[in-house]
Every structure is written in structure tokens, then in C-alpha cells.
Design a protein around this motif. Structure first.
Motif, PDB file in Angstrom:
ATOM      1  N   ASP A 134       1.224  -1.476   0.201  1.00  0.00           N
ATOM      2  CA  ASP A 134       0.313  -0.306   0.371  1.00  0.00           C
ATOM      3  C   ASP A 134       0.573   1.134  -0.054  1.00  0.00           C
ATOM      4  O   ASP A 134       0.360   2.468  -1.121  1.00  0.00           O
ATOM      5  N   ARG A 135       1.924   1.116   0.663  1.00  0.00           N
ATOM      6  CA  ARG A 135       2.889   2.565   0.577  1.00  0.00           C
ATOM      7  C   ARG A 135       3.555   2.490  -0.309  1.00  0.00           C
ATOM      8  O   ARG A 135       3.790   3.158  -1.065  1.00  0.00           O
ATOM      9  N   SER A 137       2.133   1.727  -3.359  1.00  0.00           N
ATOM     10  CA  SER A 137       1.445   2.310  -4.397  1.00  0.00           C
ATOM     11  C   SER A 137       0.636   3.526  -4.091  1.00  0.00           C
ATOM     12  O   SER A 137       0.663   4.218  -4.840  1.00  0.00           O
ATOM     13  N   LEU A 138       0.568   4.506  -3.474  1.00  0.00           N
ATOM     14  CA  LEU A 138       0.577   5.726  -2.742  1.00  0.00           C
ATOM     15  C   LEU A 138       1.902   6.598  -3.144  1.00  0.00           C
ATOM     16  O   LEU A 138       2.097   7.380  -3.669  1.00  0.00           O
ATOM     17  N   GLU A 141       2.158   6.789  -7.158  1.00  0.00           N
ATOM     18  CA  GLU A 141       0.717   8.189  -7.047  1.00  0.00           C
ATOM     19  C   GLU A 141       0.854   9.231  -6.420  1.00  0.00           C
ATOM     20  O   GLU A 141       0.634  10.079  -7.322  1.00  0.00           O
ATOM     21  N   ARG A 143       0.299  10.006  -3.353  1.00  0.00           N
ATOM     22  CA  ARG A 143      -0.231  10.910  -2.758  1.00  0.00           C
ATOM     23  C   ARG A 143       0.047  10.696  -1.419  1.00  0.00           C
ATOM     24  O   ARG A 143       0.911   9.556  -0.572  1.00  0.00           O
ATOM     25  N   LEU A 145      -0.107   8.913   2.553  1.00  0.00           N
ATOM     26  CA  LEU A 145      -0.599   8.209   3.609  1.00  0.00           C
ATOM     27  C   LEU A 145      -2.004   8.964   5.119  1.00  0.00           C
ATOM     28  O   LEU A 145      -1.603   9.912   5.495  1.00  0.00           O
ATOM     29  N   MET A 171      -6.494   1.132   6.107  1.00  0.00           N
ATOM     30  CA  MET A 171      -6.742   1.573   4.911  1.00  0.00           C
ATOM     31  C   MET A 171      -8.068   0.599   4.565  1.00  0.00           C
ATOM     32  O   MET A 171      -8.436  -0.486   5.381  1.00  0.00           O
ATOM     33  N   VAL A 225      -5.776   0.909  -3.451  1.00  0.00           N
ATOM     34  CA  VAL A 225      -5.380   2.069  -2.370  1.00  0.00           C
ATOM     35  C   VAL A 225      -6.353   2.711  -1.729  1.00  0.00           C
ATOM     36  O   VAL A 225      -6.366   3.674  -2.180  1.00  0.00           O
ATOM     37  N   SER A 227      -7.244   5.168   1.023  1.00  0.00           N
ATOM     38  CA  SER A 227      -6.358   5.745   1.956  1.00  0.00           C
ATOM     39  C   SER A 227      -7.012   7.139   3.035  1.00  0.00           C
ATOM     40  O   SER A 227      -7.029   7.295   3.652  1.00  0.00           O
ATOM     41  N   SER A 231     -11.940   8.332  -2.366  1.00  0.00           N
ATOM     42  CA  SER A 231     -11.825   7.144  -2.699  1.00  0.00           C
ATOM     43  C   SER A 231     -13.264   6.353  -2.581  1.00  0.00           C
ATOM     44  O   SER A 231     -13.410   5.369  -3.301  1.00  0.00           O
TER      45      SER A 231
END
Length: 249
Positions: A134-135, A137-138, A141, A143, A145, A171, A225, A227, A231
Motif C-alpha cells: 500500500d505504501r 502504491s501511494l 501515485e 499521495r 497516507l 486502509m 489503495v 486511504s 476514494s
């Protein structure tokens, strides 16, 4: 025996800040009504004993929309709180569910419980721990957390607790959320044939994926993801008209 809800029209005070709670009526299974009380300032939800276990998919949509409308909160919760029905001190309880450990403050007289938004959703399996993927992917992107409890978004890449409200950073568990939403009148929602109304674009490559069954893009393996609450809104928008159109058998 589940105690009856207080029928007095005066709103109950929030056990955290003592401001009036906002009363919300949600749909339970088989179109029964479930009553909850929300605090916009503290991001707390009070529910009478055993109420939320009976929410239908449309009820979850209504509750999540109510949460989405709450302003960003930096409230510091007091060390002790009292029951909104009888004013008796609330007791801390910790439970082990199939989704992990959870916590709440409970009235010893059985009037109900108060929980933060994130603890409530985590207890029902709708949130999960933040994983290394997840981290990653963020970061891809661009973005940050974000804390789902208070809305703070400027956390260190490896942070596990919110720097502002100290809530665990979590998440949205997208497939589990979709499963909870796709249920009304005791039946699983049957999606219309053809194009999937729940399909969303991968944030890595733009390929279409189904959030109810896929946790990563089948083309580029980019992890799905969520977060932040923004979303969730497209999923609610896609599911709600389908739920409202579903009639009981």
C-alpha cells in the motif's frame, strides 16, 4: 433485553465534547430502521445495543455518507466518558473478532456503545492494516497516507499511528466493503448483465478493475489503495441506485 431508545426530542450530548449528537436513521435488514447518533466534532458514533449488526447494504451507504459529510477533526477525546442514556461512566472493552482486536466504550447497564468511526468500521472488517505494498502504491501515485479518523494527511511514510489523533492508520478493505454494501432485503445484490457498474480505473495504468473482487490491477499489479474517504464516494454512488431498485422477494 435491549433497552428502549430514549424518545425525548432533545438531542443527547456527545460523551466526548458534550455537544448535541446528530441523530441518523439507517436501513437495517428487511427495511427495518436502525438508529445511531454521530458527533461531527469528535468523529464518534453511539449505537444502542446490537443495532449496527443489523445494517443492510443501503444502511452502510447511508452511514458512510454521513461520515463523509463530517468536517476534518482534531478533537482530543477525554480520558473518560459517560453513557448518553443514563450518564453512568462507560467501561473500556476489548474484543477479538475475526478481523482482529477492537475496542469500544460500553455502558454497563447495556444501553449501548460509543466508538470512533475507524474502530467501528475496523470491527466489522471494513478497514485493514496498512501493508508495504500500500505504501509503495501511494508513493507511486504521489499521495500521502491519510488518517481515516481525523483526516490528517502529512504522515511519515512508515507511520503506524496518526500524528494528530493517535488513531491506528488503516486502509479501506475494498472487497469486504463491497460485500457489505451489496446486500439488501436479505439477498445479495445481483449486478445487471453487461458492463460492470462498479468498475473503476486503476490509478497505475488506467485499466478497468472490479473493486468487489480485485485488490490489484490484473494488468500492472498496482495495488488498489483507499486511504481517504474521497476514494469511497464513487463506490457509494454506483451502488446506491442499484440497492434502491432491489425489491424484497
Amino acid at each position: 433485553v435491549t433497552p428502549m431508545r430514549n424518545t425525548v426530542s432533545t438531542p443527547s450530548p456527545c460523551p466526548g465534547c458534550q455537544q448535541p449528537l446528530r441523530h441518523v436513521a439507517l436501513e437495517g435488514h428487511y427495511a427495518k430502521t436502525v438508529q445511531v447518533d454521530l458527533c461531527s466534532a469528535c468523529h464518534l458514533v453511539w449505537f444502542d445495543a446490537f443495532e449496527l449488526v443489523r445494517l443492510s447494504g443501503l444502511g452502510w451507504v447511508q452511514l458512510l455518507r454521513a461520515m463523509l459529510l463530517q468536517p476534518v477533526s482534531r478533537a482530543v477525546l477525554p480520558g473518560s466518558m459517560v453513557c448518553v442514556r443514563c450518564s453512568a461512566p462507560l467501561s473500556a472493552v476489548r474484543n477479538q473478532t475475526r478481523f482482529g482486536h477492537t475496542a469500544a466504550l460500553e455502558c454497563r447497564q447495556g444501553h449501548g456503545q460509543v466508538q470512533t468511526f475507524t474502530l467501528l468500521l475496523a470491527e466489522r472488517g471494513l478497514l485493514r492494516q496498512v501493508l508495504p505494498a500500500d505504501r509503495s502504491s501511494l508513493a507511486q501515485e504521489g499521495r500521502a497516507l491519510q488518517c481515516l479518523q481525523c483526516g490528517a494527511g502529512d504522515h511519515a511514510p512508515e507511520a503506524k499511528l496518526c500524528a494528530y489523533c493517535q488513531s491506528p492508520l488503516r486502509m479501506v478493505d475494498v472487497p469486504r466493503l463491497a460485500s457489505a454494501l451489496l446486500l439488501r432485503h436479505g439477498d445479495v445484490l445481483q449486478l445487471p448483465p453487461g458492463a460492470n457498474p462498479l468498475a473503476m480505473a486503476c490509478r497505475g495504468c488506467g485499466h478497468s478493475l472490479d473493486p468487489s473482487t480485485q485488490t490489484a490491477c490484473p494488468r500492472c499489479d498496482h495495488v488498489l489503495v483507499w486511504s481517504d474517504w474521497s476514494s469511497v464516494r464513487p463506490l457509494l454512488d454506483a451502488v446506491e441506485p442499484l440497492l434502491r431498485a432491489q425489491q424484497p422477494r
